[in-house]
Design a protein around this motif. Structure first.
Motif, mmCIF file in Angstrom:
data_model
loop_
_atom_site.group_PDB
_atom_site.id
_atom_site.type_symbol
_atom_site.label_atom_id
_atom_site.label_comp_id
_atom_site.label_asym_id
_atom_site.label_seq_id
_atom_site.Cartn_x
_atom_site.Cartn_y
_atom_site.Cartn_z
ATOM 1 N N LEU A 58 -28.313 61.321 -1.131
ATOM 2 C CA LEU A 58 -27.721 60.250 -1.941
ATOM 3 C C LEU A 58 -28.733 59.148 -2.209
ATOM 4 N N THR A 59 -29.602 58.860 -1.260
ATOM 5 C CA THR A 59 -30.609 57.805 -1.470
ATOM 6 C C THR A 59 -31.608 58.189 -2.552
ATOM 7 N N ARG A 60 -31.676 59.477 -2.890
ATOM 8 C CA ARG A 60 -32.626 59.937 -3.919
ATOM 9 C C ARG A 60 -31.987 60.093 -5.297
ATOM 10 N N GLN A 61 -30.706 59.831 -5.407
ATOM 11 C CA GLN A 61 -30.030 60.017 -6.686
ATOM 12 C C GLN A 61 -30.456 58.939 -7.677
ATOM 13 N N PRO A 62 -30.769 59.331 -8.914
ATOM 14 C CA PRO A 62 -31.256 58.350 -9.893
ATOM 15 C C PRO A 62 -30.118 57.638 -10.625
ATOM 16 N N ASP A 63 -30.487 56.556 -11.294
ATOM 17 C CA ASP A 63 -29.612 55.887 -12.268
ATOM 18 C C ASP A 63 -28.307 55.382 -11.658
ATOM 19 N N ILE A 64 -28.396 54.818 -10.453
ATOM 20 C CA ILE A 64 -27.240 54.163 -9.846
ATOM 21 C C ILE A 64 -27.616 52.712 -9.582
ATOM 22 N N ASP A 65 -26.798 51.795 -10.062
ATOM 23 C CA ASP A 65 -27.040 50.373 -9.829
ATOM 24 C C ASP A 65 -26.376 49.981 -8.510
ATOM 25 N N TRP A 66 -27.090 50.206 -7.421
ATOM 26 C CA TRP A 66 -26.544 49.920 -6.099
ATOM 27 C C TRP A 66 -26.282 48.438 -5.900
ATOM 28 N N ASN A 67 -26.867 47.581 -6.731
ATOM 29 C CA ASN A 67 -26.598 46.156 -6.643
ATOM 30 C C ASN A 67 -25.160 45.822 -7.017
ATOM 31 N N ARG A 68 -24.430 46.806 -7.518
ATOM 32 C CA ARG A 68 -23.018 46.601 -7.870
ATOM 33 C C ARG A 68 -22.094 47.386 -6.935
ATOM 34 N N VAL A 69 -22.604 47.740 -5.768
ATOM 35 C CA VAL A 69 -21.825 48.527 -4.808
ATOM 36 C C VAL A 69 -21.754 47.783 -3.475
ATOM 37 N N THR A 70 -20.546 47.612 -2.962
ATOM 38 C CA THR A 70 -20.332 47.046 -1.628
ATOM 39 C C THR A 70 -19.989 48.171 -0.663
ATOM 40 N N ALA A 71 -20.617 48.144 0.504
ATOM 41 C CA ALA A 71 -20.474 49.237 1.477
ATOM 42 C C ALA A 71 -19.765 48.774 2.743
ATOM 43 N N PHE A 72 -18.979 49.688 3.291
ATOM 44 C CA PHE A 72 -18.299 49.517 4.572
ATOM 45 C C PHE A 72 -18.571 50.764 5.418
ATOM 46 N N HIS A 73 -18.299 50.669 6.715
ATOM 47 C CA HIS A 73 -18.268 51.891 7.517
ATOM 48 C C HIS A 73 -16.909 51.999 8.164
ATOM 49 N N MET A 74 -16.593 53.183 8.732
ATOM 50 C CA MET A 74 -15.197 53.438 9.054
ATOM 51 C C MET A 74 -14.822 53.309 10.521
ATOM 52 N N ASP A 75 -15.793 53.171 11.413
ATOM 53 C CA ASP A 75 -15.445 53.014 12.821
ATOM 54 C C ASP A 75 -16.647 52.501 13.601
ATOM 55 N N GLU A 76 -16.345 51.986 14.809
ATOM 56 C CA GLU A 76 -17.413 51.471 15.666
ATOM 57 C C GLU A 76 -16.954 51.459 17.120
ATOM 58 N N TYR A 77 -17.890 51.787 18.006
ATOM 59 C CA TYR A 77 -17.618 51.743 19.444
ATOM 60 C C TYR A 77 -17.456 50.302 19.923
ATOM 61 N N LEU A 78 -16.694 50.155 21.003
ATOM 62 C CA LEU A 78 -16.462 48.833 21.589
ATOM 63 C C LEU A 78 -17.325 48.556 22.809
ATOM 64 N N GLU A 79 -17.994 49.545 23.361
ATOM 65 C CA GLU A 79 -18.614 49.372 24.682
ATOM 66 C C GLU A 79 -20.132 49.535 24.671
ATOM 67 N N LEU A 80 -20.761 49.331 23.535
ATOM 68 C CA LEU A 80 -22.212 49.484 23.449
ATOM 69 C C LEU A 80 -22.879 48.151 23.144
ATOM 70 N N GLN A 81 -24.107 48.017 23.592
ATOM 71 C CA GLN A 81 -24.878 46.816 23.300
ATOM 72 C C GLN A 81 -25.185 46.733 21.794
ATOM 73 N N PRO A 82 -25.371 45.511 21.275
ATOM 74 C CA PRO A 82 -25.593 45.361 19.833
ATOM 75 C C PRO A 82 -26.741 46.194 19.282
ATOM 76 N N GLU A 83 -27.784 46.376 20.066
ATOM 77 C CA GLU A 83 -28.972 47.098 19.579
ATOM 78 C C GLU A 83 -28.899 48.599 19.815
ATOM 79 N N ALA A 84 -27.836 49.106 20.431
ATOM 80 C CA ALA A 84 -27.752 50.527 20.769
ATOM 81 C C ALA A 84 -27.826 51.394 19.517
#
Length: 260
Positions: A58-84
């Protein structure tokens, strides 16, 4: 809920690389169409080894204006250090978010002073500001979507994002995937986007490679709608495509396992 035949939207590839390349091309095509019709797009991404080839392509796909895209992620652990590095936000930062000029990237914060519920509520508020256009996701070995494992999955969940305890099968998958060296190292709690939030997106692209996912793929396509296999809910979505390789599709009937 009406059930669609996902077999009609199941694409089987000879290997993970071919899967990732095609999935990325089709995600990019849909994103271009969306950006041609509206000023901005909103996407949610899964963080897992199953997504590696797709996100790289996906990072290699051409002709996408990523400056008009907002990204989220769907889950995260609760018990890990910030830098893990095992933290999903950190994994996606390396694999995707730092590779493209997104308009904004919103991370689930599980490292601050607020309670898990407060963190979930804050992320839910961000997600619900506008519709989600595209979600790139996978399916767990136990059929989980995000961290909606069978014990906590709810097809009519009133929450958009919630704290959860992780099923042992889910935690074992993290070891099998090589994300943690041993089960004792895998966190037991997390924050996840819920199933109704996932299902509210306009388009779902689901990448599920590998022999470890064969039973989950079979169940997703063949089992009745049931929280025992949360991924069966995908059959109610009007725009969901599942991309598998021959190993993940090994338990499906031959007529279903038709390569694109």
């Amino acid at each position: 809920m009406p059930l669609n035949d996902l077999a009609d939207r199941l694409k089987v590839f000879p290997d993970r690389q071919a899967l990732g390349e095609t999935a990325a091309e089709e995600i990019a095509h849909r994103l271009r169409l969306i950006l041609a019709e509206q000023h901005h797009a909103r996407m949610i991404f899964a963080a897992a080894p199953s997504q590696t080839e797709t996100l790289a392509a996906l990072t290699r796909q051409p002709d996408i204006d990523w400056n008009r895209v907002t990204a989220f992620h769907m889950d995260e652990y609760l018990e890990l250090q910030p830098e893990a590095p095992e933290r999903f936000g950190n994994w996606l930062r390396t694999a995707l978010f730092d590779q493209l000029p997104f308009a904004a990237v919103h991370y689930i914060d599980t490292t601050g002073a607020e309670t898990p519920q407060a963190s979930a509520d804050r992320y839910a508020k961000l997600l619900l500001e506008d519709p989600i256009d595209i979600i790139c996701l996978g399916i767990g070995m136990n059929g989980h979507l995000a961290f909606n494992d069978p014990p906590v999955a709810d097809f009519t969940d009133p929450q958009a994002v919630k704290p959860v305890s992780l099923d042992q099968a889910c935690r074992e998958q993290q070891v099998a995937d090589g994300c943690f060296p041993a089960l004792a190292d895998v966190p037991t709690t997390a924050i996840t986007v819920t199933i109704p939030t996932l299902m509210s997106a306009a388009h779902l692209f689901c990448m599920v490679p590998g022999a470890l996912k064969a039973n989950a793929v079979r169940a997703t396509v063949k089992e009745p709608l049931t929280i025992r296999w949360p991924s069966t809910i995908l059959r109610t979505h009007p725009s969901c495509t599942i991309y598998t390789d021959v190993h993940a599709a090994a338990l499906l009937d031959q007529d279903v396992r038709t390569a694109p």
